[in-house]
Design a protein around this motif. Structure first.
Motif, PDB file in Angstrom:
ATOM      1  N   GLU A   3      32.847  51.184 -14.756  1.00  0.00           N
ATOM      2  CA  GLU A   3      32.598  49.670 -14.184  1.00  0.00           C
ATOM      3  C   GLU A   3      32.374  50.136 -12.662  1.00  0.00           C
ATOM      4  O   GLU A   3      30.951  49.375 -12.010  1.00  0.00           O
ATOM      5  N   ILE A   4      33.406  49.661 -11.870  1.00  0.00           N
ATOM      6  CA  ILE A   4      33.472  49.823 -10.777  1.00  0.00           C
ATOM      7  C   ILE A   4      34.076  50.871  -9.771  1.00  0.00           C
ATOM      8  O   ILE A   4      34.711  51.401  -9.809  1.00  0.00           O
ATOM      9  N   SER A   5      33.723  51.254  -8.539  1.00  0.00           N
ATOM     10  CA  SER A   5      34.809  52.141  -7.764  1.00  0.00           C
ATOM     11  C   SER A   5      34.761  51.511  -6.990  1.00  0.00           C
ATOM     12  O   SER A   5      34.539  50.301  -6.000  1.00  0.00           O
ATOM     13  N   VAL A   6      36.631  51.371  -6.662  1.00  0.00           N
ATOM     14  CA  VAL A   6      36.902  51.198  -5.037  1.00  0.00           C
ATOM     15  C   VAL A   6      37.138  51.949  -4.020  1.00  0.00           C
ATOM     16  O   VAL A   6      38.072  53.219  -4.278  1.00  0.00           O
TER      17      VAL A   6
ATOM     18  N   ALA B 257      33.528  59.122   0.747  1.00  0.00           N
ATOM     19  CA  ALA B 257      33.633  58.313  -0.027  1.00  0.00           C
ATOM     20  C   ALA B 257      32.428  57.663  -1.158  1.00  0.00           C
ATOM     21  O   ALA B 257      32.482  57.926  -2.401  1.00  0.00           O
ATOM     22  N   ILE B 258      31.543  57.268  -0.358  1.00  0.00           N
ATOM     23  CA  ILE B 258      30.436  57.021  -1.402  1.00  0.00           C
ATOM     24  C   ILE B 258      29.707  57.703  -1.742  1.00  0.00           C
ATOM     25  O   ILE B 258      29.147  57.430  -3.054  1.00  0.00           O
ATOM     26  N   LEU B 259      29.529  58.560  -1.165  1.00  0.00           N
ATOM     27  CA  LEU B 259      29.102  60.154  -1.947  1.00  0.00           C
ATOM     28  C   LEU B 259      29.670  60.119  -3.884  1.00  0.00           C
ATOM     29  O   LEU B 259      28.780  60.551  -5.024  1.00  0.00           O
ATOM     30  N   ALA B 260      31.141  60.146  -3.254  1.00  0.00           N
ATOM     31  CA  ALA B 260      31.923  59.990  -4.367  1.00  0.00           C
ATOM     32  C   ALA B 260      32.161  59.568  -5.495  1.00  0.00           C
ATOM     33  O   ALA B 260      32.435  59.642  -6.641  1.00  0.00           O
ATOM     34  N   CYS B 261      31.251  58.552  -5.247  1.00  0.00           N
ATOM     35  CA  CYS B 261      31.507  56.961  -6.070  1.00  0.00           C
ATOM     36  C   CYS B 261      30.992  57.893  -7.254  1.00  0.00           C
ATOM     37  O   CYS B 261      29.688  57.375  -7.047  1.00  0.00           O
ATOM     38  N   ASN B 262      31.602  56.956  -8.544  1.00  0.00           N
ATOM     39  CA  ASN B 262      30.762  57.760 -10.258  1.00  0.00           C
ATOM     40  C   ASN B 262      30.623  56.037 -10.636  1.00  0.00           C
ATOM     41  O   ASN B 262      29.373  56.007 -11.439  1.00  0.00           O
ATOM     42  N   ALA B 263      30.316  55.147 -10.099  1.00  0.00           N
ATOM     43  CA  ALA B 263      30.140  53.714 -10.407  1.00  0.00           C
ATOM     44  C   ALA B 263      29.486  53.449  -9.829  1.00  0.00           C
ATOM     45  O   ALA B 263      28.598  53.537  -8.509  1.00  0.00           O
ATOM     46  N   GLU B 264      27.882  52.166 -10.372  1.00  0.00           N
ATOM     47  CA  GLU B 264      26.334  51.628 -10.057  1.00  0.00           C
ATOM     48  C   GLU B 264      27.031  50.484  -8.609  1.00  0.00           C
ATOM     49  O   GLU B 264      26.442  50.072  -7.615  1.00  0.00           O
ATOM     50  N   TYR B 265      29.086  50.527  -8.871  1.00  0.00           N
ATOM     51  CA  TYR B 265      29.524  48.993  -8.108  1.00  0.00           C
ATOM     52  C   TYR B 265      30.405  49.207  -7.300  1.00  0.00           C
ATOM     53  O   TYR B 265      31.296  49.864  -7.613  1.00  0.00           O
ATOM     54  N   ILE B 266      30.611  49.224  -6.300  1.00  0.00           N
ATOM     55  CA  ILE B 266      31.375  49.412  -5.318  1.00  0.00           C
ATOM     56  C   ILE B 266      32.172  48.467  -4.995  1.00  0.00           C
ATOM     57  O   ILE B 266      31.718  47.165  -3.939  1.00  0.00           O
ATOM     58  N   VAL B 267      32.795  48.384  -4.822  1.00  0.00           N
ATOM     59  CA  VAL B 267      34.302  47.288  -3.489  1.00  0.00           C
ATOM     60  C   VAL B 267      34.668  48.175  -3.038  1.00  0.00           C
ATOM     61  O   VAL B 267      35.639  49.188  -3.011  1.00  0.00           O
ATOM     62  N   MET B 268      35.220  47.877  -1.244  1.00  0.00           N
ATOM     63  CA  MET B 268      35.028  48.630  -0.668  1.00  0.00           C
ATOM     64  C   MET B 268      36.566  47.626   0.090  1.00  0.00           C
ATOM     65  O   MET B 268      36.733  46.318  -0.345  1.00  0.00           O
ATOM     66  N   SER B 269      37.630  48.178  -0.011  1.00  0.00           N
ATOM     67  CA  SER B 269      39.249  47.559   0.528  1.00  0.00           C
ATOM     68  C   SER B 269      39.670  48.316   1.267  1.00  0.00           C
ATOM     69  O   SER B 269      39.765  49.688   1.653  1.00  0.00           O
ATOM     70  N   ASP B 270      40.860  48.507   2.080  1.00  0.00           N
ATOM     71  CA  ASP B 270      41.786  49.057   2.891  1.00  0.00           C
ATOM     72  C   ASP B 270      42.899  49.660   2.361  1.00  0.00           C
ATOM     73  O   ASP B 270      43.692  48.830   1.678  1.00  0.00           O
ATOM     74  N   GLY B 271      43.356  50.416   2.729  1.00  0.00           N
ATOM     75  CA  GLY B 271      44.723  50.552   1.939  1.00  0.00           C
ATOM     76  C   GLY B 271      46.366  49.925   2.438  1.00  0.00           C
ATOM     77  O   GLY B 271      47.473  50.802   2.489  1.00  0.00           O
TER      78      GLY B 271
END
Length: 277
Positions: A3-6, A79-93
């Motif tokens: 459901e989500i790609s982080v 990384a955006i292109l590698a996401c499999n989910a329709e929804y993306i959460v972005m954060s940092d390491g």
């Protein structure tokens, strides 16, 4: 498909990334994958990711590029292109999520909007004291525990313990603008692709905000979740911060605002021309 790609950005910060991955391993929301946007780290980061793959149930995807200075915008686009989910959460390491962090993003996501969150910044002394057990137990989000280890009293401490109606109220009254913040924001992958991701000319200083400004130009609105989606930011030096990059980025952001640009020709797809709203 999760459901989500982080997306977590990182560069040679294995000790901090390890703590962050422990935080995601504790999430109450489980239907997610993590795409690690690695801007040229050495093999220690790769080894850490491999260990977490073997010892946890986290779905981890490692996207790496050669070290060529601060090229965060470039690796985030990959990384955006590698996401499999329709929804993306972005954060940092370097941002440890509270156990309900992804629950909040999942709850408030809505077509036509992106979510704007913040972080709670810790000093280096406390950042170093946080261990796996403090993340698993949630103690590192406890104001009492943090004060015991040197945290000063501040109104900002409400970010750590606000929940329910209190967090909703603080989200409403905060004067902080609803911008795209790279350490804690989320949106639909298709919207991000429509504005062509990050502008790869931009290095440190507001490249995340500029993405959000193009989303606004496209017609996407924003919701404030600053006091609902909580993460703590581990301290670190910023050797990549230069006046030159900040000045250049300010000029790009000014153009984006003044021209109401939706598309950057320096993003994921470099073949299309600029579109304006």
């Amino acid at each position: 498909m999760p459901e989500i790609s982080v997306i977590l950005s990182t560069y040679n910060a294995e000790a901090w990334l390890e703590k962050v991955l422990w935080g995601y391993n504790c999430q109450s929301f489980r239907d997610f994958e993590i795409v690690i946007a690695d801007d040229g780290s050495t093999s220690e980061t790769k080894d850490l990711i491999h260990r977490f793959k073997k010892t946890t149930s986290l779905q981890l995807i490692h996207i790496w590029q050669e070290d060529d200075g601060f090229q965060k915008s470039k690796i985030l686009n990959k990384a955006i292109l590698a996401c499999n989910a329709e929804y993306i959460v972005m954060s940092d390491g370097d941002c440890i999520p509270r156990l309900d962090f992804l629950d909040v993003h999942a709850k408030y996501k809505q077509r036509g909007y992106f979510l704007s969150g913040g972080y709670f910044k810790l000093p280096m002394k406390i950042s170093k004291k946080i261990k796996e057990k403090h993340i698993n137990s949630g103690k590192c989000f406890s104001v009492k525990w943090l004060k015991k280890h040197g945290l000063k009293s501040s109104f900002k401490n409400n970010k750590l313990n606000a929940k329910g109606l209190k967090s909703e109220l603080l989200n409403t009254v905060t004067p902080t603008k609803m911008t795209w913040n790279g350490h804690n924001s989320s949106g639909w992958k298709n919207d991000i692709l429509t504005v062509n991701g990050f502008d790869e000319r931009m290095q440190y200083g507001g490249q995340d905000r500029e993405l959000g400004e193009r989303l606004f130009n496209y017609g996407i609105k924003s919701k404030q979740i600053r006091y609902s989606a909580v993460c703590i930011h581990l301290d670190h030096k910023r050797g990549y911060k230069t006046e030159e990059s900040i000045t250049k980025n300010k000029a790009i952001r000014k153009y984006t605002k003044d021209s109401k640009t939706v598309w950057t020709s320096y993003g994921i797809n470099k073949e299309r021309t600029v579109l304006t709203a």
